[in-house]
Design a protein around this motif. Structure first.
Motif, PDB file in Angstrom:
ATOM      1  N   VAL A 105      49.077  13.936  47.434  1.00  0.00           N
ATOM      2  CA  VAL A 105      49.884  15.106  47.783  1.00  0.00           C
ATOM      3  C   VAL A 105      50.047  16.053  46.584  1.00  0.00           C
ATOM      4  O   VAL A 105      49.671  17.223  46.663  1.00  0.00           O
ATOM      5  N   PRO A 106      50.544  15.559  45.436  1.00  0.00           N
ATOM      6  CA  PRO A 106      50.637  16.492  44.301  1.00  0.00           C
ATOM      7  C   PRO A 106      49.282  16.990  43.840  1.00  0.00           C
ATOM      8  O   PRO A 106      49.157  18.138  43.401  1.00  0.00           O
ATOM      9  N   GLN A 107      48.283  16.134  43.983  1.00  0.00           N
ATOM     10  CA  GLN A 107      46.956  16.514  43.527  1.00  0.00           C
ATOM     11  C   GLN A 107      46.421  17.724  44.285  1.00  0.00           C
ATOM     12  O   GLN A 107      45.953  18.691  43.691  1.00  0.00           O
ATOM     13  N   LEU A 108      46.537  17.712  45.610  1.00  0.00           N
ATOM     14  CA  LEU A 108      45.996  18.811  46.392  1.00  0.00           C
ATOM     15  C   LEU A 108      46.841  20.071  46.216  1.00  0.00           C
ATOM     16  O   LEU A 108      46.298  21.180  46.155  1.00  0.00           O
ATOM     17  N   LEU A 109      48.167  19.905  46.103  1.00  0.00           N
ATOM     18  CA  LEU A 109      49.011  21.077  45.880  1.00  0.00           C
ATOM     19  C   LEU A 109      48.685  21.715  44.534  1.00  0.00           C
ATOM     20  O   LEU A 109      48.526  22.933  44.411  1.00  0.00           O
ATOM     21  N   LEU A 110      48.530  20.852  43.535  1.00  0.00           N
ATOM     22  CA  LEU A 110      48.196  21.333  42.200  1.00  0.00           C
ATOM     23  C   LEU A 110      46.836  22.029  42.196  1.00  0.00           C
ATOM     24  O   LEU A 110      46.658  23.084  41.580  1.00  0.00           O
ATOM     25  N   ALA A 111      45.899  21.439  42.923  1.00  0.00           N
ATOM     26  CA  ALA A 111      44.555  22.005  42.981  1.00  0.00           C
ATOM     27  C   ALA A 111      44.587  23.389  43.628  1.00  0.00           C
ATOM     28  O   ALA A 111      43.926  24.330  43.173  1.00  0.00           O
ATOM     29  N   LEU A 112      45.397  23.510  44.673  1.00  0.00           N
ATOM     30  CA  LEU A 112      45.524  24.780  45.375  1.00  0.00           C
ATOM     31  C   LEU A 112      46.095  25.847  44.431  1.00  0.00           C
ATOM     32  O   LEU A 112      45.593  26.977  44.358  1.00  0.00           O
ATOM     33  N   TRP A 113      47.111  25.441  43.695  1.00  0.00           N
ATOM     34  CA  TRP A 113      47.767  26.359  42.761  1.00  0.00           C
ATOM     35  C   TRP A 113      46.789  26.760  41.655  1.00  0.00           C
ATOM     36  O   TRP A 113      46.658  27.936  41.297  1.00  0.00           O
ATOM     37  N   LEU A 114      46.071  25.767  41.118  1.00  0.00           N
ATOM     38  CA  LEU A 114      45.090  26.029  40.067  1.00  0.00           C
ATOM     39  C   LEU A 114      44.019  26.992  40.562  1.00  0.00           C
ATOM     40  O   LEU A 114      43.658  27.951  39.873  1.00  0.00           O
ATOM     41  N   ALA A 115      43.525  26.743  41.769  1.00  0.00           N
ATOM     42  CA  ALA A 115      42.470  27.579  42.327  1.00  0.00           C
ATOM     43  C   ALA A 115      42.961  29.011  42.466  1.00  0.00           C
ATOM     44  O   ALA A 115      42.245  29.972  42.180  1.00  0.00           O
ATOM     45  N   ASN A 116      44.207  29.148  42.880  1.00  0.00           N
ATOM     46  CA  ASN A 116      44.791  30.476  43.030  1.00  0.00           C
ATOM     47  C   ASN A 116      44.828  31.203  41.685  1.00  0.00           C
ATOM     48  O   ASN A 116      44.532  32.399  41.597  1.00  0.00           O
ATOM     49  N   LEU A 117      45.180  30.464  40.638  1.00  0.00           N
ATOM     50  CA  LEU A 117      45.193  31.070  39.299  1.00  0.00           C
ATOM     51  C   LEU A 117      43.794  31.480  38.870  1.00  0.00           C
ATOM     52  O   LEU A 117      43.570  32.566  38.345  1.00  0.00           O
ATOM     53  N   LEU A 118      42.844  30.579  39.118  1.00  0.00           N
ATOM     54  CA  LEU A 118      41.473  30.829  38.679  1.00  0.00           C
ATOM     55  C   LEU A 118      40.838  31.966  39.455  1.00  0.00           C
ATOM     56  O   LEU A 118      39.837  32.540  39.037  1.00  0.00           O
ATOM     57  N   ASN A 119      41.402  32.287  40.605  1.00  0.00           N
ATOM     58  CA  ASN A 119      40.848  33.325  41.459  1.00  0.00           C
ATOM     59  C   ASN A 119      41.236  34.722  40.978  1.00  0.00           C
ATOM     60  O   ASN A 119      40.770  35.715  41.503  1.00  0.00           O
ATOM     61  N   ARG A 120      42.137  34.774  39.963  1.00  0.00           N
ATOM     62  CA  ARG A 120      42.549  36.086  39.465  1.00  0.00           C
ATOM     63  C   ARG A 120      41.616  36.583  38.384  1.00  0.00           C
ATOM     64  O   ARG A 120      40.713  35.864  37.956  1.00  0.00           O
ATOM     65  N   GLN A 121      41.893  37.812  37.939  1.00  0.00           N
ATOM     66  CA  GLN A 121      41.094  38.366  36.847  1.00  0.00           C
ATOM     67  C   GLN A 121      41.562  37.749  35.536  1.00  0.00           C
ATOM     68  O   GLN A 121      42.653  38.030  35.072  1.00  0.00           O
ATOM     69  N   LEU A 122      40.746  36.852  34.994  1.00  0.00           N
ATOM     70  CA  LEU A 122      41.106  36.205  33.733  1.00  0.00           C
ATOM     71  C   LEU A 122      40.055  36.509  32.696  1.00  0.00           C
ATOM     72  O   LEU A 122      38.901  36.770  33.039  1.00  0.00           O
ATOM     73  N   ARG A 123      40.443  36.457  31.436  1.00  0.00           N
ATOM     74  CA  ARG A 123      39.427  36.517  30.390  1.00  0.00           C
ATOM     75  C   ARG A 123      38.728  35.145  30.350  1.00  0.00           C
ATOM     76  O   ARG A 123      39.375  34.133  30.570  1.00  0.00           O
ATOM     77  N   MET A 124      37.462  35.129  30.091  1.00  0.00           N
ATOM     78  CA  MET A 124      36.665  33.893  30.026  1.00  0.00           C
ATOM     79  C   MET A 124      36.817  33.074  31.313  1.00  0.00           C
ATOM     80  O   MET A 124      37.055  31.884  31.290  1.00  0.00           O
ATOM     81  N   ARG A 125      36.704  33.778  32.453  1.00  0.00           N
ATOM     82  CA  ARG A 125      36.972  33.128  33.717  1.00  0.00           C
ATOM     83  C   ARG A 125      36.063  31.920  33.958  1.00  0.00           C
ATOM     84  O   ARG A 125      36.511  30.860  34.355  1.00  0.00           O
ATOM     85  N   THR A 126      34.758  32.107  33.679  1.00  0.00           N
ATOM     86  CA  THR A 126      33.827  31.004  33.931  1.00  0.00           C
ATOM     87  C   THR A 126      34.180  29.798  33.078  1.00  0.00           C
ATOM     88  O   THR A 126      34.115  28.659  33.530  1.00  0.00           O
ATOM     89  N   GLY A 127      34.552  30.071  31.826  1.00  0.00           N
ATOM     90  CA  GLY A 127      34.940  28.975  30.932  1.00  0.00           C
ATOM     91  C   GLY A 127      36.091  28.172  31.493  1.00  0.00           C
ATOM     92  O   GLY A 127      36.033  26.947  31.560  1.00  0.00           O
ATOM     93  N   TRP A 128      37.119  28.868  31.976  1.00  0.00           N
ATOM     94  CA  TRP A 128      38.268  28.170  32.561  1.00  0.00           C
ATOM     95  C   TRP A 128      37.852  27.372  33.779  1.00  0.00           C
ATOM     96  O   TRP A 128      38.281  26.237  33.972  1.00  0.00           O
ATOM     97  N   ARG A 129      37.011  27.991  34.585  1.00  0.00           N
ATOM     98  CA  ARG A 129      36.609  27.317  35.819  1.00  0.00           C
ATOM     99  C   ARG A 129      35.829  26.052  35.523  1.00  0.00           C
ATOM    100  O   ARG A 129      35.971  25.040  36.206  1.00  0.00           O
ATOM    101  N   MET A 130      34.987  26.128  34.485  1.00  0.00           N
ATOM    102  CA  MET A 130      34.231  24.926  34.147  1.00  0.00           C
ATOM    103  C   MET A 130      35.147  23.868  33.531  1.00  0.00           C
ATOM    104  O   MET A 130      34.969  22.678  33.752  1.00  0.00           O
ATOM    105  N   ALA A 131      36.120  24.349  32.764  1.00  0.00           N
ATOM    106  CA  ALA A 131      36.987  23.407  32.060  1.00  0.00           C
ATOM    107  C   ALA A 131      37.735  22.484  33.016  1.00  0.00           C
ATOM    108  O   ALA A 131      37.942  21.309  32.716  1.00  0.00           O
ATOM    109  N   VAL A 132      38.124  23.009  34.192  1.00  0.00           N
ATOM    110  CA  VAL A 132      38.896  22.154  35.096  1.00  0.00           C
ATOM    111  C   VAL A 132      38.051  21.012  35.645  1.00  0.00           C
ATOM    112  O   VAL A 132      38.592  20.030  36.149  1.00  0.00           O
TER     113      VAL A 132
END
Lengths: 335, 434
Positions: A105-132
């Motif tokens: 339960v926390p895992q999927l909620l956390l994943a959803l939240w993380l994905a939402n963050l990663l979906n925004r305009q971030l600097r070094m977006r690909t790097g963050w996405r790979m890091a997770v």
């Protein structure tokens, strides 16, 4: 190529004609049957490594089968009736479900939240996405050993940190709930990023103008997330839930390696964190060598996974329909 | 064009299936490159064979020996071995079998080569009689394994921690401190009062195993099962007596509660977190391996409280599935010969099961530098020649696990001694019935 042969056919001599129609026949056979051949590898592999072991396990579970013995005797459903009256089995079922709930339960909620963050305009977006995804790449065994040490009673870092803030050390390995938490932490650390990337992929398929429309309608970010993102993500969430159910209920390596020392397969002196797969192993292999009984556990595990997956899907469906945005019709149009 | 490449694809698909079938069906033959044969030896713990392998390979240039599983514990090793035997594939050419599991493997003797068919009968005089009999099936017709070591007992202790606690450090004086387990507890209480920051002993389960094998050996010669294979955990006074003594040790707060063979246990060795450990001969190699070279000379060996007894010891067997059985049998005979046992003893400390080896000056005069030069030969060998072995019943390992776990729950404060004993009895019965 085929067309050309057909065109030349009627003018050709008799022998050629038969040859040409043979080619035509071959091509028809090819078109008709070769697709089956192309998908066959999966089914052949599945038959060898999936269906056959499954059937064989069922056959074994109907026997009194000593792993080392030579003549197993057929005893029908005896193993199953004994198993259903076996307290240790139900103890393992409760452990498995407990660990599953507090990890998934926390895992999927956390994943959803993380994905939402990663979906925004971030600097070094690909790097963050790979890091997770990095935790997922590390070996389960290494993770389990490291966490096993972190959660040690006397030399563990977690208890040391707790001590710094004035909390007495916790018996992570011989306290039932504490061991569930420790193992869940391990599972979450490893799988949250993986699920986040799947969610992210699905999020990117959501048309941007939906959000623009929502923004014009005055929906803030949180509202957009719950009313646009989550409902459109429902098929993906169901997929992740089913995958997590299968993985979570088959949990073996983490709890097994969390316990070291004598007879770690018990998951602690009072079976504090023994999961069903561990119970299956304990019975089928050391120290009981009762292959039939272990196989019966395997089949009941299969049944449990099917039941839990079905329940999960029902719940998710219900939840999804509850949070549907008010203007259903319009969203439906975009689907 | 389209059809052509499609055909090619189909061919590729077929080839893939073929390859998969081939790899799943008949994986790797033991290819003998340059005419050499490779013999694989599966072991657990420290059997101390490295030097012997080298000797054997020098004498037999066509043979290469590979050892697997060094340092692993029995709980990792035995399921693996069982799976190999059940699958009919995977086991080494030679496998080590611990005495507690011998009973179970003996019950299905067809998994192993009958060594009596290969001239092992004439080697009988090379082994202590009870050790020889352990490898023999109930009807005496088949010999599954030749004996390697026996587990004569002692008490290992850290001299630096004893000094810190104001206790004597010289081994004879230490031995005099504890003629009985009651005395051992009294010493433990003195040690505890000195607040050295270390516990008196490592884990109550290790001490319990020592005591139960001792009391059972002294009394009727069996512990969990009687010699007719009836489970007697609850009615055998030897078991209850050992249990009660262990409960006193736990009650006095002497145990460090480091689950034996766990990572914490190993860390506790390294950090000198306990002062004594019940020490069958093979344990000396384990201590050396866990505590590491930096603790060399800080350990010593004293007499075990109570009388002598036997804990552990193994046999070497040749699985019937092996492809090079003749060569394997030769190597087994070499490794278990009196000379082979002496060599292993010198390397890692497992005490020989051969009377010739035990009488050999090489053993009698042996000392161990790691243990402050303790005369390990005399300490362990004296008891070994006279000790009475303990009979092990059909589900010995499973029952032992349950009783050990009950000890552990009391040690960790999860159960009272009375509840623990109830658990031990009911769970042992359940395990024996499985």
């Amino acid at each position: 190529m085929a067309l050309q042969l057909d065109a030349r056919g009627p003018t050709g001599p008799a022998p050629g004609r038969s040859r040409l129609s043979r080619a035509g026949r071959l091509s028809r056979i090819d078109a008709k049957y070769s697709p089956y051949l192309y998908i066959a590898p999966f089914f052949v592999v599945f038959a060898i490594f999936g269906a056959w072991p499954l059937a064989y396990t069922f056959w074994v579970s109907l026997h009194d089968w000593d792993l080392l013995g030579s003549d197993p005797t057929f005893i029908g459903v005896d193993n199953y009736t004994r198993l259903l009256a076996d307290g240790d089995f139900w103890h393992a079922v409760v452990n498995t479900l407990g660990i599953f709930v507090i990890s998934t339960v926390p895992q999927l909620l956390l994943a959803l939240w993380l994905a939402n963050l990663l979906n925004r305009q971030l600097r070094m977006r690909t790097g963050w996405r790979m890091a997770v995804l990095v935790p997922n790449v590390t070996s389960t065994a290494a993770v389990a050993i490291v966490f096993g040490v972190l959660f040690g009673r006397e030399f563990g870092m977690v208890n040391w940190l707790l001590d710094l803030v004035g909390i007495d050390g916790i018996e992570w390995k011989s306290n039932r709930f504490a061991s569930w938490v420790a193992i869940s932490a391990m599972v979450d650390w490893r799988w949250t990023g993986y699920n986040a990337l799947i969610f992210l992929a699905a999020m990117q398929a959501i048309p941007r103008d939906l959000y623009e429309a929502a923004a014009i309608d005055g929906a803030n970010r949180a509202r957009q997330f719950w009313s646009v993102t989550v409902p459109l993500l429902k098929p993906t969430i169901i997929f992740c839930v089913i995958i997590s159910t299968i993985g979570g209920l088959q949990l073996f390596t983490e709890p097994r390696l969390f316990h070291s020392g004598t007879n770690p397969i018990r998951g602690g002196p009072l079976r504090e964190s023994q999961t069903m797969t561990m119970y299956m192993f304990e019975n089928a292999f050391a120290p009981y060598y009762n292959f039939g009984y272990g196989s019966a556990v395997a089949w009941l595990l299969f049944a449990l996974i099917a039941i839990v997956a079905a329940i999960n899907v029902l719940i998710i469906r219900r939840v999804g329909s509850g949070t549907r945005p008010p203007r259903d019709a319009r969203k439906g149009g975009f689907r | 064009m389209g059809t052509f490449s499609r055909h090619r694809l189909a061919a590729v698909a077929l080839a893939t299936i073929g390859a998969l079938l081939a790899t799943s069906g008949c994986a790797g033959e033991d290819a003998a490159d340059d005419g050499q044969i490779t013999l694989t030896v599966d072991v657990f713990g420290q059997l101390g064979y490295d030097q012997l392998y080298q000797e054997y390979m020098d004498a037999n240039p066509g043979v290469k020996i590979v050892e697997r599983g060094t340092g692993s514990n029995l709980d990792e090793y035995s399921p693996r071995l069982t799976q190999w035997l059940a699958a009919g594939k995977g086991a080494g050419d030679i496998v080590a079998i611990e005495e507690g599991l011998m009973v179970e493997y003996k019950a299905n003797p067809d998994n192993f080569v009958n060594l009596l068919d290969h001239g092992a009968g004439e080697l009988k005089g090379n082994f202590l009689e009870w050790k020889w009999n352990q490898g023999l099936t109930a009807d005496g017709q088949k010999l599954i394994g030749l004996g390697t070591d026996v587990g004569g007992m002692a008490m290992c202790y850290r001299t630096d921690l004893f000094a810190k606690a104001g206790l004597p450090t010289e081994r004879d004086e230490v031995s005099k401190l504890w003629p009985t387990w009651e005395d051992y507890i009294a010493v433990g209480e003195r040690f505890k009062a000195a607040n050295t920051g270390a516990s008196f002993l490592d884990a109550a389960t290790n001490t319990f195993n020592t005591i139960v094998l001792q009391t059972a050996g002294k009394a009727q010669g069996y512990h969990y099962y009687d010699t007719s294979d009836n489970l007697v955990v609850d009615s055998n006074p030897a078991v209850k007596q050992a249990w009660d003594t262990t409960m006193k040790i736990i009650g006095a707060g002497l145990s460090g509660k480091y689950g034996s063979w766990s990572e914490e246990w190993v860390s506790a060795f390294k950090q000198a977190k306990f002062a004594t450990i019940a020490c069958p001969a093979w344990m000396t190699g384990v201590i050396e391996g866990n505590a590491g070279t930096e603790a060399s000379g800080k350990w010593d060996i004293a007499r075990v409280p109570g009388d002598g007894g036997n804990w552990g010891g193994s046999h070497l067997a040749v699985p019937a599935q092996g492809k090079q059985k003749e060569e394997a049998i030769k190597l087994v005979k070499f490794l278990t010969s009196p000379q082979g046992q002496i060599g292993a003893f010198k390397a890692k400390g497992p005490l020989p099961s051969s009377p010739q080896a035990l009488n050999d000056p090489a053993i009698a005069e042996a000392t161990n530098a790691y243990f402050s030069g303790a005369p390990i030969g005399t300490i362990f060998a004296e008891g070994a020649k006279t000790l009475k072995p303990v009979y092990m019943g059909p589900k010995n390992q499973a029952v032992r696990t349950e009783v050990e776990n009950a000890v552990r729950t009391v040690e960790l404060g999860q159960r009272t001694p009375e509840q623990g004993w109830q658990d031990a009895v009911t769970n042992a019965k359940k395990a024996a019935a499985k």
